[in-house]
Design an enzyme around this catalytic site. Structure first.
Site, mmCIF file in Angstrom:
data_model
loop_
_atom_site.group_PDB
_atom_site.id
_atom_site.type_symbol
_atom_site.label_atom_id
_atom_site.label_comp_id
_atom_site.label_asym_id
_atom_site.label_seq_id
_atom_site.Cartn_x
_atom_site.Cartn_y
_atom_site.Cartn_z
ATOM 1 N N HIS A 144 8.809 -4.440 -2.748
ATOM 2 C CA HIS A 144 9.724 -3.561 -3.475
ATOM 3 C C HIS A 144 10.157 -4.249 -4.750
ATOM 4 O O HIS A 144 10.336 -5.469 -4.765
ATOM 5 C CB HIS A 144 10.953 -3.246 -2.607
ATOM 6 C CG HIS A 144 11.715 -2.073 -3.110
ATOM 7 N ND1 HIS A 144 12.646 -2.166 -4.112
ATOM 8 C CD2 HIS A 144 11.649 -0.773 -2.765
ATOM 9 C CE1 HIS A 144 13.132 -0.969 -4.353
ATOM 10 N NE2 HIS A 144 12.547 -0.097 -3.566
ATOM 11 N N ASP A 168 8.918 3.210 3.228
ATOM 12 C CA ASP A 168 7.752 4.039 3.560
ATOM 13 C C ASP A 168 6.928 3.485 4.716
ATOM 14 O O ASP A 168 6.001 4.146 5.177
ATOM 15 C CB ASP A 168 6.843 4.171 2.324
ATOM 16 C CG ASP A 168 7.534 4.923 1.203
ATOM 17 O OD1 ASP A 168 8.098 5.987 1.495
ATOM 18 O OD2 ASP A 168 7.528 4.444 0.058
HETATM 19 N N1 CMC Z 1 0.500 -6.140 -0.870
HETATM 20 C C1 CMC Z 1 0.017 -7.300 -1.358
HETATM 21 N N2 CMC Z 1 0.542 -7.967 -2.387
HETATM 22 C C2 CMC Z 1 1.620 -7.442 -2.969
HETATM 23 C C3 CMC Z 1 2.188 -6.224 -2.522
HETATM 24 C C4 CMC Z 1 1.589 -5.588 -1.428
HETATM 25 N N3 CMC Z 1 2.093 -4.431 -0.971
HETATM 26 N N4 CMC Z 1 3.257 -5.925 -3.291
HETATM 27 C C5 CMC Z 1 3.355 -6.897 -4.196
HETATM 28 N N5 CMC Z 1 2.376 -7.822 -4.005
HETATM 29 C C6 CMC Z 1 2.178 -9.082 -4.753
HETATM 30 C C7 CMC Z 1 1.572 -8.808 -6.119
HETATM 31 O O1 CMC Z 1 0.171 -8.861 -6.064
HETATM 32 C C8 CMC Z 1 2.177 -9.941 -6.925
HETATM 33 O O2 CMC Z 1 1.482 -11.116 -6.597
HETATM 34 P P1 CMC Z 1 1.272 -12.269 -7.725
HETATM 35 O O3 CMC Z 1 2.632 -12.727 -8.094
HETATM 36 O O4 CMC Z 1 0.436 -13.300 -7.061
HETATM 37 O O5 CMC Z 1 0.545 -11.592 -8.864
HETATM 38 C C9 CMC Z 1 3.579 -10.082 -6.352
HETATM 39 O O6 CMC Z 1 3.480 -9.630 -4.995
HETATM 40 C C10 CMC Z 1 4.643 -9.279 -7.088
HETATM 41 O O7 CMC Z 1 4.193 -7.921 -7.095
HETATM 42 P P2 CMC Z 1 4.410 -6.922 -8.297
HETATM 43 O O8 CMC Z 1 3.313 -5.938 -8.302
HETATM 44 O O9 CMC Z 1 4.659 -7.691 -9.563
HETATM 45 O O10 CMC Z 1 5.780 -6.258 -7.872
HETATM 46 P P3 CMC Z 1 6.380 -4.920 -8.453
HETATM 47 O O11 CMC Z 1 7.832 -5.054 -8.360
HETATM 48 O O12 CMC Z 1 5.813 -4.628 -9.808
HETATM 49 O O13 CMC Z 1 5.820 -3.798 -7.460
HETATM 50 C C11 CMC Z 1 5.645 -2.383 -5.589
HETATM 51 C C12 CMC Z 1 6.574 -3.273 -6.423
HETATM 52 C C13 CMC Z 1 6.511 -1.623 -4.575
HETATM 53 C C14 CMC Z 1 4.979 -1.358 -6.492
HETATM 54 C C15 CMC Z 1 4.594 -3.265 -4.871
HETATM 55 O O14 CMC Z 1 5.231 -4.151 -3.977
HETATM 56 C C16 CMC Z 1 3.543 -2.437 -4.136
HETATM 57 O O15 CMC Z 1 2.541 -2.063 -4.731
HETATM 58 N N6 CMC Z 1 3.770 -2.107 -2.810
HETATM 59 C C17 CMC Z 1 2.876 -1.243 -2.097
HETATM 60 C C18 CMC Z 1 3.203 0.227 -2.407
HETATM 61 C C19 CMC Z 1 4.494 0.689 -1.740
HETATM 62 O O16 CMC Z 1 4.716 0.450 -0.564
HETATM 63 N N7 CMC Z 1 5.339 1.408 -2.519
HETATM 64 C C20 CMC Z 1 6.598 1.949 -2.023
HETATM 65 C C21 CMC Z 1 7.778 1.265 -2.640
HETATM 66 S S1 CMC Z 1 9.336 1.601 -1.818
HETATM 67 C C22 CMC Z 1 9.628 3.285 -1.946
HETATM 68 C C23 CMC Z 1 9.556 3.897 -3.291
HETATM 69 O O17 CMC Z 1 9.872 3.301 -4.315
HETATM 70 O O18 CMC Z 1 9.161 5.047 -3.336
#
Ligand code: CMC
Length: 428
Positions: free
Chosen positions: A306, A363
């Site tokens: 998140h 989710d």
């Molecule tokens: N699986 C594997 N690695 C992950 C995941 C994941 N679900 N989420 C983040 N990471 C890693 C990412 O690769 C990065 O690694 P590194 O620092 O080595 O490059 C690190 O963690 C930070 O991730 P980020 O993409 O910079 O984080 P963000 O804040 O931009 O993204 C997120 C947040 C929710 C989009 C992401 O965690 C994600 O894609 N999660 C899966 C999709 C999901 O479950 N979304 C629902 C979110 S909650 C409800 C809502 O908002 O609707």
């Protein structure tokens, strides 16, 4: 409390007002920065950017805290009902019994759609994704209620009406399309039921098929948990569209579209698809954990991580418990729940997930509950949209009322070609 911070750019110092929120969150007010220094800030994904001041929802991602209008989400989930929470979000205070009754009556007075909207929904292919249908139908409402087209001319009573109308009509739109996909006649809304029970009744109830109140309560709790989440992607979209003075239906429709994405609300569908895929591949979730960690593999563990929560998502904790009790109540043993639990357990021990503060989010378990309630996976995100409606509308209402609101118009750092002369086509 207010103070100033000093920023030095190329030897010149600028004073930036320091804004402190009611929960002691701090922000630098940079609204004069460009005018004074010719410099802007760059913040991809807006992770450090406050887009507004808001009195609706507070969350502290480090501590796993979520409050609506000051009330902890745990208390609201346990003690309240969705429409009461919606009232709280819109109007700032919990309603008295008579205020709540009146509010419910107003929402119930929008328990049908203009015939033209039914006709439009009838034109969609049965296999259309429900989020596209809901977004289109909500946007199309503007054609049938032209009095809402110019938001600058809305009175307080008009705004109250828009709120009741969209809360009432979104559940009709979702249920009507679902019944159509099942080749079943619509079930009329029953205002004597709580919101979630009425919705489930329209979805799968009707004569001789009463909805189990405990099951309806579980859905009601899910709606409460989804009701608002401050400046998330879809809510920011609503504020951005609304800031241009687009009408409320177009504005909310844009929010629905933003929610649809699998990194946002669409994750609930993606989680279930991922769990199914793991099951179909023999249930080896270790393999999927490896894939999620592999930087050469685009796969991500859906329902994990998140932007704001870096400790745990308080909504996920509540949903996990609700999931156990709903499945137990319905006498369902869902092997996907075992896979989800296994994945969570392994991920929480894994240094990759620990170092990056990746925890199950709202989710991760919600889809298992929706599935137990008989809701198909491609409808999951519409449940989220129905729950988020009070949040979108409250934030829109607050945005309209704020004197600080300006059209949302970020800047950029241009990295393209510098000025050059046009070359005639025969000389290229
Ligand atoms: N699986 C594997 N690695 C992950 C995941 C994941 N679900 N989420 C983040 N990471 C890693 C990412 O690769 C990065 O690694 P590194 O620092 O080595 O490059 C690190 O963690 C930070 O991730 P980020 O993409 O910079 O984080 P963000 O804040 O931009 O993204 C997120 C947040 C929710 C989009 C992401 O965690 C994600 O894609 N999660 C899966 C999709 C999901 O479950 N979304 C629902 C979110 S909650 C409800 C809502 O908002 O609707």
């Amino acid at each position: 409390m207010s103070d100033n911070a000093t920023l030095e750019i190329q030897g010149k110092r600028y004073s930036l007002p320091l804004i402190v929120g009611s929960e002691q969150e701090m922000a630098l007010d940079i609204s004069r920065l460009r005018a004074e220094s010719a410099c802007i800030t760059l913040d991809n994904g807006f992770g450090n950017t406050g887009s507004c001041e808001s009195a609706i929802t507070f969350l502290n991602g480090e501590k796993g805290i979520l409050h609506y209008r000051g009330y902890p989400i745990e208390q609201l989930a346990e003690k309240s009902v969705f429409q009461e929470v919606a009232y709280l979000l819109y109007y700032g205070e919990l309603p008295s019994q008579s205020e709540l009754n009146l509010f419910k009556q107003k929402v119930a007075s929008y328990s049908s759609l203009p015939q033209g909207i039914y006709n439009i929904i009838d034109q969609f292919p049965l296999e259309a994704h429900p989020m596209g249908v809901v977004s289109a139908a909500v946007s199309a409402l503007s054609a049938f209620y032209p009095e809402f087209i110019n938001p600058t001319s809305l009175s307080q009573a008009d705004i109250d009406r828009a709120i009741a109308q969209l809360m009432g009509q979104i559940k009709i739109i979702i249920a009507y399309f679902f019944r159509r996909t099942q080749s079943q006649a619509p079930v009329p809304s029953d205002p004597s039921l709580i919101y979630a029970a009425d919705f489930l009744n329209m979805l799968q109830g009707g004569e001789g098929n009463p909805i189990d109140p405990e099951v309806a309560d579980a859905l009601d709790t899910l709606l409460i948990l989804h009701a608002d989440h401050e400046q998330n992607c879809s809510t920011s979209t609503v504020r951005v569209i609304g800031s241009s003075k687009a009408n409320i239906f177009a504005t909310v429709s844009g929010g629905i579209d933003a929610l649809w994405g699998q990194l946002h609300g669409g994750a609930n569908q993606a989680v279930l698809e991922m769990l199914n895929e793991i099951q179909n591949n023999g249930g080896d979730y270790q393999k999927y954990l490896h894939k999620a960690k592999d930087k050469n593999d685009p796969f991500r563990l859906m329902g994990f991580g998140h932007r704001v929560y870096k400790n745990f998502d308080p909504r996920a904790k509540i949903i996990k418990n609700a999931c156990d009790s709903v499945l137990q109540k319905l006498g369902i043993h869902d092997p996907l729940l075992d896979i989800a639990r296994g994945l969570e357990e392994q991920a929480l021990k894994d240094p990759y997930f620990i170092e990056r503060h990746l925890y199950p989010n709202v989710d991760f378990y919600s889809g298992i509950i929706y599935q137990a309630l008989g809701i198909p996976a491609n409808m999951f995100t519409t449940m989220f949209a129905m729950g988020r409606m009070p949040g979108w509308l409250s934030q829109w209402k607050e945005m309209r009322a704020s004197e600080a609101t300006r059209i949302a118009r970020p800047r950029q750092v241009y990295i393209g070609a510098t000025a050059r002369d046009y070359v005639a086509i025969n000389q290229r």
